[in-house]
Motif scaffolding. Structure first.
Motif, PDB file in Angstrom:
ATOM      1  N   ALA A 186      -1.772  -4.244  -2.227  1.00  0.00           N
ATOM      2  CA  ALA A 186      -2.293  -5.241  -1.336  1.00  0.00           C
ATOM      3  C   ALA A 186      -1.593  -6.512  -0.866  1.00  0.00           C
ATOM      4  O   ALA A 186      -0.835  -6.851  -1.959  1.00  0.00           O
ATOM      5  CB  ALA A 186      -3.710  -5.981  -1.612  1.00  0.00           C
ATOM      6  N   PRO A 187      -1.797  -7.151   0.257  1.00  0.00           N
ATOM      7  CA  PRO A 187      -2.240  -6.428   1.490  1.00  0.00           C
ATOM      8  C   PRO A 187      -1.831  -5.103   2.161  1.00  0.00           C
ATOM      9  O   PRO A 187      -0.584  -5.111   2.260  1.00  0.00           O
ATOM     10  CB  PRO A 187      -2.428  -7.485   2.447  1.00  0.00           C
ATOM     11  N   GLY A 193       0.734  -0.967   0.229  1.00  0.00           N
ATOM     12  CA  GLY A 193       0.055   0.018   0.029  1.00  0.00           C
ATOM     13  C   GLY A 193       0.873   1.326   0.020  1.00  0.00           C
ATOM     14  O   GLY A 193       0.384   2.421  -0.157  1.00  0.00           O
TER      15      GLY A 193
END
Length: 695
Positions: free
Chosen positions: A363-364, A356
Motif C-alpha cells: 500500500a498504497p 501492490g
C-alpha cells in the motif's frame, strides 16, 4: 592580377639552401609553390642532397610579369601555402626571362624547419556513442568540431564526421594544420555570441567601475572595450572598427590592468585573462555533436559546449559520448527463463516501485513510490499509460490482449477498444524483406481475431520476418518491449485498477490467424498469475487542482487588484488563497511576490510567516493540512496517499513581502502529483495572480 601582362613560356630554377639544418636528408622535403593573384601556378616537393642543397625546376606556360615564390611544409595543400606563415619571395618573372638576374638560394632557417615538421598532421578519433544505461546507439552521425572562444564569442569549425555501427562505434580521421597568418585564420571562422561565456563574464564586468555592460553584438568587435579604455587614449586608439587580431597582445596588457584577476577564467582560457593565438594551435580543441534520424525525425542526441572541450587532443583520441534521452539505443536485454511473462515497467518506472505489485510495498496500491513522504511519493497515473514487459524464453505465445478488473480476483473484462492504443516499433539494419540499412518502423496494431482484440508478440513478428537476423544484423532500437499504450482518458474513471495479459497461440496461418486457448501466464520467477495494479487520476475538472488568490489585506484593510497602496515599515500582509485538489493528490504550491526586473520574494519563507486553514465556500473547504508540499503535509499528519489542501491564509510581515517601492504581482502556483501520459513533470498545475502597487 587578372589584367597583368603575361609571358608565354618560362623555365627557371629556384635554388634552396638547408645546409644550416642538422639531419637534412632526401626523406625530409619541403614544398615550393609559385603563386600569382592568389592562384597557384606551380607546386612541387623539393628534396635535398647530403649538403642540404635542393633545386625546384619551374616550367610556366603562361607566366605573369611578377609572382611570389613560397617555401613551406611538405604536407600542406597547394592552395594552403599562401595563407601559412612560410618563407616567400616576390620576383620579377620578366627580369628572369630577360636574364637580368639569377635567383639566389632561398635559405631555410632552423625555426621554420622545426615548425614545418608539425604544422600539418593527421588525427584519428575513435569512440562509441552509448545511452545512459550503456546500450549502443547505432546509425548516429558523429561530427567533431574544433572550438575557439574570445571574450564572449565562440567559433566552431567542423573537422570530420562519421556514422556509428551496430555497436555504437565510429572512427573519423582528419587533417589539421596550424601556423596560419592571423588575418587568414580569422577570416575562415564564423563567430557567434556564446551564452555560457556571457553568463561567466557578466559578474566580472559588474565589478568594474565605468565599464557598462554593452548589448552583446552577434559578431566580435573591439568596440566592447571602449568604455573601459576611455581614459587611456593609446589603448583606445587600438579599437579600430574592423577586428584586427594583430592588436590583441598589446590590448591585452591594457585590459589586464583594469580587469580583476579571475583564476577561473584564466583556466578556461578566456581572453584577456589567458593569451590567445589560435592560429598557432597545432593540436585542435574538440567538442562533439551527434545526430540520429530515428522514428522519422532528426534528433540531436549529443550537443557539447565549450565546457566539454578536450584541449590539445593527441594524434589518436578515444572518446565515449553519452547520448540524451532522445536517442534510439539497441535494446538487447535477454528474456527471462521459463513459460512466463514480466510486465516490467509503466512509463519507464519498474513495477517493483509501484505499490501492490510484485517487489513493492502493498500500500498504497497502484501508486509510484508508495509511502514516500515527498512530492515524488505516492504518484498516480493518467492519460496514456505505457505498459512494457518481456515474455519468458520458453513461452509459446503468438498474440496477446489485456483484460482489466477492479479486484485481483476479478471478474476480468476485455480491455475496451477505445482504451487500446496502437504503436510502432523501430529497428536498425537492412529493410525488410531486403533493402538499405537504416532505421525502419514496424506498425503494431491491436486487431480483432476470433472476437478478441489482440496484437502480435515481438517474437512472433521476428519468426515471420527475417528469421535468424534479429540480434545479428537487425536490432530493435525503440519500443522493443512495449506491450500496450493504455488510453485511460475518457475511458476509465478515477480509481485503482488491475490489468493482466492473456496470451494465445496461432492455430491458423500468418495470413489467416486463429487463436488457441487463452493462457494466463505466471510472472517470471514466481507462481503468481500476472497482473498489474495502477491508480488512475484523470483530471476532468477545472478544479484539478484549484488555485485562486481570493483576497489581499494590508494591516487589516482590503487591497483590491491594481490598487495603489501606501505602507510604512511595519505591519502585516494577509493573503487568502485556495490550493486544493478534489482528488486528494496535491503535490505542492508556491506563493511569491514578483517585482521590478527579475525581483522575487518567496512569501512562504519570510521570517514570521504563518499559514492558517480557512474555509472558502462554496469553492473549497478549509485545508486539511497546510503543507506547502506533500512531504510536509505527511509530517503534519496526512495519510498516504492523500492530501487535498484547501482554503488557506498566509500572514507575513510587510517588510519582507514588499522590500521596495514597486509594482508587485502575487503569484500562486498549485501542482498535482499525477503522472500524465508518462510526463513526470508536475504537469497538472494552475496559476493565479494578483497585482498591486506599493509605495
Amino acid at each position: 592580377m587578372s589584367d597583368q601582362k603575361r609571358i608565354r613560356r618560362l623555365v627557371f630554377d629556384i635554388p634552396l639552401d638547408a645546409s644550416g639544418i642538422e639531419g637534412v636528408t632526401a626523406e625530409t622535403p619541403v614544398k615550393v609553390a609559385v603563386v600569382s593573384a592568389g592562384k597557384v601556378l606551380y607546386a612541387s616537393l623539393v628534396r635535398f642532397d647530403k649538403q642540404g642543397r635542393g633545386v625546384a625546376r619551374v616550367e610556366l606556360s603562361d607566366a605573369p610579369d611578377t609572382a611570389q615564390i613560397i617555401v613551406g611544409p611538405p604536407d600542406a595543400a597547394d592552395d594552403e601555402l599562401p595563407y601559412l606563415q612560410t618563407i616567400s619571395r616576390t620576383v620579377s618573372v620578366r627580369a628572369l626571362q630577360e636574364g637580368k638576374f639569377k635567383l639566389e638560394p632561398i635559405a631555410i632557417s632552423p625555426y621554420y624547419w622545426h615548425w614545418w615538421r608539425r604544422w600539418c598532421r593527421e588525427f584519428t578519433v575513435t569512440g562509441r556513442v552509448i545511452c545512459a544505461n550503456g546500450l549502443p546507439v547505432p546509425g548516429a552521425r558523429v561530427c567533431a568540431f574544433d572550438v575557439d572562444w574570445w571574450w564572449w564569442w565562440s567559433s566552431r569549425q567542423q573537422v570530420g564526421c562519421a556514422t556509428t555501427d551496430a555497436d555504437g562505434s565510429f572512427t573519423l580521421t582528419f587533417r589539421w594544420c596550424c601556423g596560419w597568418w592571423p588575418w587568414w585564420w580569422w577570416r575562415r571562422r564564423f563567430w557567434q555570441l556564446d551564452p555560457d561565456l556571457l553568463e561567466r563574464l557578466r559578474p566580472v564586468i559588474e565589478q568594474v567601475v565605468d565599464f557598462p555592460i554593452p548589448i552583446p553584438d552577434p559578431r566580435p568587435s573591439l568596440a566592447v572595450f571602449a568604455p573601459l579604455l576611455a581614459r587611456d587614449g593609446r589603448a583606445a586608439a587600438m579599437l579600430s572598427p574592423s577586428f584586427d587580431p594583430a592588436t590583441l597582445p598589446k590590448l591585452r596588457e591594457r585590459l589586464l590592468a583594469r580587469l580583476p584577476l579571475i583564476p577561473e577564467l584564466e583556466q578556461l582560457r578566456i581572453w584577456p585573462w589567458a593569451p590567445w593565438q589560435p592560429w598557432w594551435d597545432c593540436s585542435p580543441d574538440l567538442i562533439f555533436r551527434v545526430t540520429q534520424a530515428c522514428q522519422g525525425e532528426e534528433r540531436v542526441i549529443v550537443d557539447e559546449t565549450i565546457a566539454n572541450t578536450r584541449w590539445n587532443v593527441p594524434a589518436n583520441l578515444s572518446v565515449t559520448l553519452v547520448a540524451n534521452e532522445s536517442a534510439c539505443c539497441i535494446d538487447d536485454q535477454p528474456p527471462p527463463e521459463g513459460n512466463c511473462v514480466v510486465v516490467a515497467n509503466v512509463c519507464g518506472s519498474l513495477t517493483g516501485s509501484i505499490g501492490g505489485n510484485l517487489g513493492a510495498p502493498a500500500a498504497p496500491a497502484g501508486y509510484l513510490n508508495p509511502g514516500v513522504a515527498a512530492i515524488h511519493g505516492d504518484r498516480p497515473f493518467a492519460g496514456t499509460v505505457l505498459i512494457g514487459g518481456l515474455f519468458g524464453s520458453a513461452t509459446q505465445v503468438d498474440f496477446y490482449e489485456f483484460e482489466w478488473a477492479t479486484n485481483p480476483a476479478g471478474p476480468w473484462q476485455p480491455m475496451p477498444a477505445a482504451a487500446v492504443g496502437n504503436f510502432t516499433r523501430t529497428f536498425w539494419g537492412p529493410a525488410l524483406p531486403a533493402g538499405p540499412t537504416g532505421f525502419h518502423n514496424v506498425p503494431i496494431a491491436f486487431t480483432p481475431v476470433g472476437g478478441r482484440l489482440v496484437a502480435p508478440t515481438r517474437e512472433y513478428f521476428e519468426a515471420n520476418n527475417g528469421p535468424g537476423t534479429w540480434g545479428t544484423s537487425r536490432f530493435w532500437v525503440s519500443n522493443r518491449d512495449l506491450l500496450l499504450p493504455w488510453l485511460t482518458a475518457n475511458t476509465f474513471g478515477d480509481g485503482v485498477y488491475y490489468v493482466r495479459l492473456v496470451g494465445y497461440r496461432n492455430t491458423g496461418t500468418a495470413a489467416n490467424p486463429q487463436l488457441g486457448a487463452p493462457q494466463i501466464l505466471p510472472i517470471c520467477n514466481s507462481e503468481r498469475d500476472n497482473y498489474l495494479v495502477l491508480a488512475i487520476d484523470n483530471s476532468t475538472s477545472a478544479l484539478e487542482p484549484a488555485a485562486d488568490v481570493v483576497a489581499v489585506r494590508i494591516n487589516g484593510v482590503e487591497a483590491n487588484p491594481c490598487a495603489n497602496i501606501v505602507i510604512g515599515n511595519e505591519g502585516m500582509l494577509e493573503i487568502d488563497f485556495i490550493a486544493y485538489d478534489v482528488d486528494h493528490h496535491l503535490a505542492f504550491y508556491t506563493l511569491e511576490a514578483t517585482y521590478g526586473k527579475n525581483g522575487r520574494v518567496n512569501l512562504l519563507a519570510c521570517p514570521g510567516a504563518t499559514l492558517t486553514p480557512i474555509a472558502m465556500p462554496p469553492t473549497a473547504p478549509a485545508a486539511d493540512f497546510t503543507g506547502p508540499d506533500y512531504g510536509v503535509a505527511r509530517a503534519q499528519g496526512a495519510t498516504a496517499p492523500h492530501w487535498r489542501g484547501g482554503g488557506l491564509r498566509l500572514t507575513v510581515p510587510l517588510a519582507c513581502a514588499f522590500p521596495e517601492k514597486c509594482c508587485y504581482q502575487i503569484e500562486l502556483r498549485v501542482y498535482k502529483r499525477t503522472i500524465v501520459s508518462c510526463n513526470y513533470d508536475y504537469h497538472p498545475n494552475k496559476l493565479s495572480f494578483y497585482s498591486l502597487t506599493v509605495a
